[in-house]
Design a protein around this motif. Structure first.
Motif, mmCIF file in Angstrom:
data_model
loop_
_atom_site.group_PDB
_atom_site.id
_atom_site.type_symbol
_atom_site.label_atom_id
_atom_site.label_comp_id
_atom_site.label_asym_id
_atom_site.label_seq_id
_atom_site.Cartn_x
_atom_site.Cartn_y
_atom_site.Cartn_z
ATOM 1 N N VAL A 60 0.864 -1.123 0.001
ATOM 2 C CA VAL A 60 0.024 -0.157 -0.161
ATOM 3 C C VAL A 60 0.757 1.180 0.004
ATOM 4 C CG1 VAL A 60 -1.751 1.481 1.257
ATOM 5 C CG2 VAL A 60 -1.855 -1.229 1.099
ATOM 6 N N ASP A 61 1.883 1.272 0.905
ATOM 7 C CA ASP A 61 2.845 2.291 0.816
ATOM 8 C C ASP A 61 3.417 2.712 -0.488
ATOM 9 O OD1 ASP A 61 2.350 2.905 3.681
ATOM 10 O OD2 ASP A 61 4.035 2.010 4.419
ATOM 11 N N MET A 62 3.954 1.567 -1.243
ATOM 12 C CA MET A 62 4.524 1.555 -2.504
ATOM 13 C C MET A 62 3.536 2.304 -3.395
ATOM 14 S SD MET A 62 6.205 -1.890 -3.024
ATOM 15 C CE MET A 62 7.624 -2.376 -1.848
ATOM 16 N N VAL A 63 2.139 1.853 -3.545
ATOM 17 C CA VAL A 63 1.088 2.182 -4.457
ATOM 18 C C VAL A 63 1.017 3.751 -4.154
ATOM 19 C CG1 VAL A 63 -1.410 2.319 -4.869
ATOM 20 C CG2 VAL A 63 -0.050 0.251 -4.805
ATOM 21 N N LEU A 64 0.961 4.217 -2.901
ATOM 22 C CA LEU A 64 0.765 5.670 -2.456
ATOM 23 C C LEU A 64 1.781 6.491 -2.718
ATOM 24 C CD1 LEU A 64 -1.173 5.244 0.970
ATOM 25 C CD2 LEU A 64 -2.221 5.780 -1.208
ATOM 26 N N ALA A 65 3.163 6.092 -2.765
ATOM 27 C CA ALA A 65 4.450 6.609 -3.223
ATOM 28 C C ALA A 65 4.066 6.925 -4.582
ATOM 29 C CB ALA A 65 5.527 5.827 -3.053
ATOM 30 N N GLN A 66 3.719 6.093 -5.421
ATOM 31 C CA GLN A 66 3.599 6.478 -6.795
ATOM 32 C C GLN A 66 2.532 7.697 -7.100
ATOM 33 O OE1 GLN A 66 2.392 2.572 -8.912
ATOM 34 N NE2 GLN A 66 4.234 1.457 -8.069
ATOM 35 N N ARG A 67 1.586 7.384 -6.441
ATOM 36 C CA ARG A 67 0.422 8.486 -6.665
ATOM 37 C C ARG A 67 0.897 9.757 -6.181
ATOM 38 N NH1 ARG A 67 -2.792 11.920 -4.548
ATOM 39 N NH2 ARG A 67 -2.425 11.681 -2.139
ATOM 40 N N LYS A 68 2.011 10.020 -5.304
ATOM 41 C CA LYS A 68 2.357 11.038 -5.057
ATOM 42 C C LYS A 68 3.483 11.632 -5.919
ATOM 43 C CE LYS A 68 0.502 10.675 -0.285
ATOM 44 N NZ LYS A 68 0.801 10.401 1.118
ATOM 45 N N GLY A 69 3.798 10.770 -6.751
ATOM 46 C CA GLY A 69 5.139 10.990 -7.633
ATOM 47 C C GLY A 69 6.332 10.626 -7.034
ATOM 48 N N GLY A 70 6.388 10.017 -5.985
ATOM 49 C CA GLY A 70 7.692 9.596 -5.566
ATOM 50 C C GLY A 70 8.387 8.527 -5.898
ATOM 51 N N THR A 71 9.460 8.191 -5.494
ATOM 52 C CA THR A 71 10.346 6.835 -5.799
ATOM 53 C C THR A 71 9.910 5.897 -4.962
ATOM 54 O OG1 THR A 71 11.928 8.427 -6.702
ATOM 55 C CG2 THR A 71 12.647 6.254 -6.431
ATOM 56 N N VAL A 72 9.383 4.803 -5.609
ATOM 57 C CA VAL A 72 9.547 3.750 -4.772
ATOM 58 C C VAL A 72 10.590 2.828 -4.433
ATOM 59 C CG1 VAL A 72 8.126 1.332 -4.651
ATOM 60 C CG2 VAL A 72 7.144 3.310 -5.592
ATOM 61 N N HIS A 73 11.054 2.795 -3.334
ATOM 62 C CA HIS A 73 12.286 1.937 -2.871
ATOM 63 C C HIS A 73 11.885 0.750 -1.976
ATOM 64 C CE1 HIS A 73 14.855 5.630 -3.164
ATOM 65 N NE2 HIS A 73 13.577 6.126 -2.635
ATOM 66 N N VAL A 74 12.493 -0.156 -2.665
ATOM 67 C CA VAL A 74 12.344 -1.463 -2.105
ATOM 68 C C VAL A 74 13.791 -1.920 -1.422
ATOM 69 C CG1 VAL A 74 11.976 -4.061 -2.693
ATOM 70 C CG2 VAL A 74 10.750 -2.292 -3.969
ATOM 71 N N ASP A 75 13.627 -2.447 -0.192
ATOM 72 C CA ASP A 75 14.940 -2.749 0.876
ATOM 73 C C ASP A 75 15.269 -4.246 0.398
ATOM 74 O OD1 ASP A 75 17.001 -3.342 2.233
ATOM 75 O OD2 ASP A 75 15.644 -3.259 4.005
#
Length: 88
Positions: A60-75
């Motif tokens: 969900v956090d990844m999906v919301l980061a995309q909505r806000k135009g942010g970069t999706v980071h995966v550890d």
């Protein structure tokens, strides 16, 4: 089964739902949890085992980061069984 509830903004709800509820369905299926959205209270409840709830919350956090135009980071410092990484 235990649950966690996340407070969202109005725009977040629509983005997590996706077209015809498909994003919500995919997150629930991949994380093996149940997702309940309360559009009036602006909440998302994730129901399932603790590890699966955490995984769904991360999605969900990844999906919301995309909505806000942010970069999706995966550890990638820890092994993950939920994705495949290809270095090109």
């Amino acid at each position: 089964r235990d649950s966690i509830t996340i407070k969202l903004q109005d725009e977040d709800i629509a983005f997590v739902l996706g077209k015809r509820g498909m994003t919500k369905h995919k997150i629930a299926r991949v994380a093996d949890v149940k997702l309940e959205i309360d559009e009036k209270a602006l909440t998302l409840t994730i129901i399932g085992e603790e590890a699966k709830r955490k995984q769904a919350h991360e999605y969900v956090d990844m999906v919301l980061a995309q909505r806000k135009g942010g970069t999706v980071h995966v550890d990638l410092s820890q092994p993950r069984e939920d994705l495949t990484v290809l270095y090109i």
